[in-house]
Write a protein that holds these residues in place. Structure first.
Motif, short mmCIF file in Angstrom:
data_model
loop_
_atom_site.label_atom_id
_atom_site.label_comp_id
_atom_site.label_asym_id
_atom_site.label_seq_id
_atom_site.Cartn_x
_atom_site.Cartn_y
_atom_site.Cartn_z
N THR A 1 0.90 -1.20 -0.06
CA THR A 1 0.11 -0.13 0.07
C THR A 1 0.78 1.19 0.07
N LEU A 2 0.36 2.29 -0.67
CA LEU A 2 1.61 3.31 -0.97
C LEU A 2 0.42 4.55 -0.53
N LEU A 3 1.07 5.66 0.68
CA LEU A 3 0.29 6.52 1.02
C LEU A 3 1.14 7.91 0.70
N SER A 4 0.49 8.90 0.21
CA SER A 4 1.10 10.15 -0.02
C SER A 4 1.02 10.91 1.32
N PHE B 1 4.20 -1.23 3.45
CA PHE B 1 3.68 0.00 3.47
C PHE B 1 4.92 1.00 3.06
N CYS B 2 4.19 1.78 2.06
CA CYS B 2 5.16 2.53 1.44
C CYS B 2 4.73 4.17 1.63
N MET B 3 5.60 4.97 2.07
CA MET B 3 5.08 6.35 2.25
C MET B 3 5.82 7.39 1.52
N GLY B 4 5.15 8.13 0.58
CA GLY B 4 5.85 8.99 -0.38
C GLY B 4 5.63 10.49 -0.05
N ALA B 5 6.77 11.17 -0.08
CA ALA B 5 6.76 12.75 0.07
C ALA B 5 6.96 13.52 -1.14
N ALA B 6 6.43 14.46 -1.52
CA ALA B 6 6.93 15.23 -2.69
C ALA B 6 7.94 16.10 -2.56
#
Length: 333
Positions: A44-47, A96-101
């Motif tokens: 699962t990827l969460l921004s 669980f993947c966390m992405g930050a721009a």
């Protein structure tokens, strides 16, 4: 079949251009030699921080310079991220993947909060992944100490085509980050996007770079561009399933042990098309209704697909001799 890191462009080109049925058969054979073909990793990827990015990646709706529908939001509170991870785990995700721009990680309060998120998700027994932009070696070590399992940093395309897509950083910047991640003994997740207006030679070039890294990435995402209105690539045509199959199968043959991830673009694929990708060696997907800011199939649809195709979710930390850190020692947040 031996694992090799000295592929030639000619060798990969020959594999890539194999008639598609033969290519799938060969890839499926390699896949079975190294993996359980019934097993697919669900991620699962969460921004955690959306939009407002200073980069100019031509495909990305989060770049501040493009006028897209993406709403900018600052870093999410740690508690909210942990709750999202708990929901993801309950619905069957093991990573669980966390992405930050961000263009790069900066040593500030936001990074300290991300480290808290990593500790919290790791304490739940999930593989934690982050994608935060460029990283120094010291920052990679801090993430490792917090319990980070994997770091995603895609090459996007070939070195030759790269400047057509991004001018705000270099290809070497990307490779340096991968090197810093590897030095910190964090699992590497790196792949790319097809459908950016590149030639077949560029797809082969990107695979060549990945397969000739000192160690193959443990995870190789293959993304199909999801064109977003307001970005320079908004009018790109959709990539066909056979182009995805070719990329996945070639990646599987040249990087036999990697998890090959069927990533962005999956929302436009039927179950039959996704089945072809699994047959060709994909063994990892992103679940949930969103991939950072682009649509993704709903969890229920994926559960139905898993039943239809007799697939089962892969357990967390399957390839690790031991988890990143001992869970019980980390306080829950």
């Amino acid at each position: 079949m031996e694992i090799k890191n000295n592929w030639t462009r000619e060798e990969i080109t020959e594999i890539y251009n194999t008639p598609v049925m033969d290519l799938m058969y060969r890839a499926a054979t390699v896949h079975r030699a190294h993996h359980d073909p019934q097993e697919v990793q669900v991620c699962t990827l969460l921004s955690v921080k959306t939009g407002g990015c200073p980069e100019d990646c031509a495909y990305c709706p989060q770049a501040a310079r493009y006028h897209t529908d993406v709403k900018v939001h600052k870093l999410l509170p740690v508690k909210e991220v942990i709750e999202s991870a708990q929901m993801a785990k309950a619905s069957g995700s093991t990573r669980f993947c966390m992405g930050a721009a961000w263009r790069e990680v900066r040593d500030n309060r936001d990074f300290d909060q991300v480290l808290e998120m990593v500790k919290g998700v790791n304490a739940m027994g999930m593989e934690v992944c982050c994608t935060l932009g460029m990283l120094t070696e010291e920052q990679a070590n801090k993430l490792k100490d917090a319990g980070l399992y994997a770091y995603n940093h895609n090459l996007d395309t070939s070195e030759e085509h790269y400047e057509e897509i991004i001018t705000t950083r270099t290809y070497d910047d990307r490779l340096n980050t991968l090197e810093n991640v590897r030095k910190a003994k964090i699992s590497v997740c790196s792949g790319g996007i097809i459908g950016l207006g590149e030639a077949h030679a560029d797809r082969i070039g990107m695979l060549l770079t990945l397969a000739n890294l000192p160690e193959h990435p443990e995870s190789v995402p293959v993304n199909a561009l999801v064109p977003v209105e307001g970005t320079p690539l908004e009018d790109q045509e959709r990539v066909s399933v056979w182009e995805m199959v070719r990329m996945i199968a070639t990646a599987r043959i040249i990087m036999p042990k990697a998890m090959v991830r069927l990533s962005a673009g999956r929302v436009r694929m039927s179950v039959e098309e996704q089945a072809l990708c699994f047959m060709a060696g994909a063994n990892s997907i992103f679940a949930g209704d969103k991939l950072l800011t682009t649509p993704n199939p709903e969890v229920n649809a994926d559960q139905e697909m898993f039943q239809t195709l007799n697939l089962k979710p892969r357990k967390a930390f399957k390839d690790a001799s031991k988890p990143a850190v001992v869970f019980e020692q980390i306080p829950q947040h």
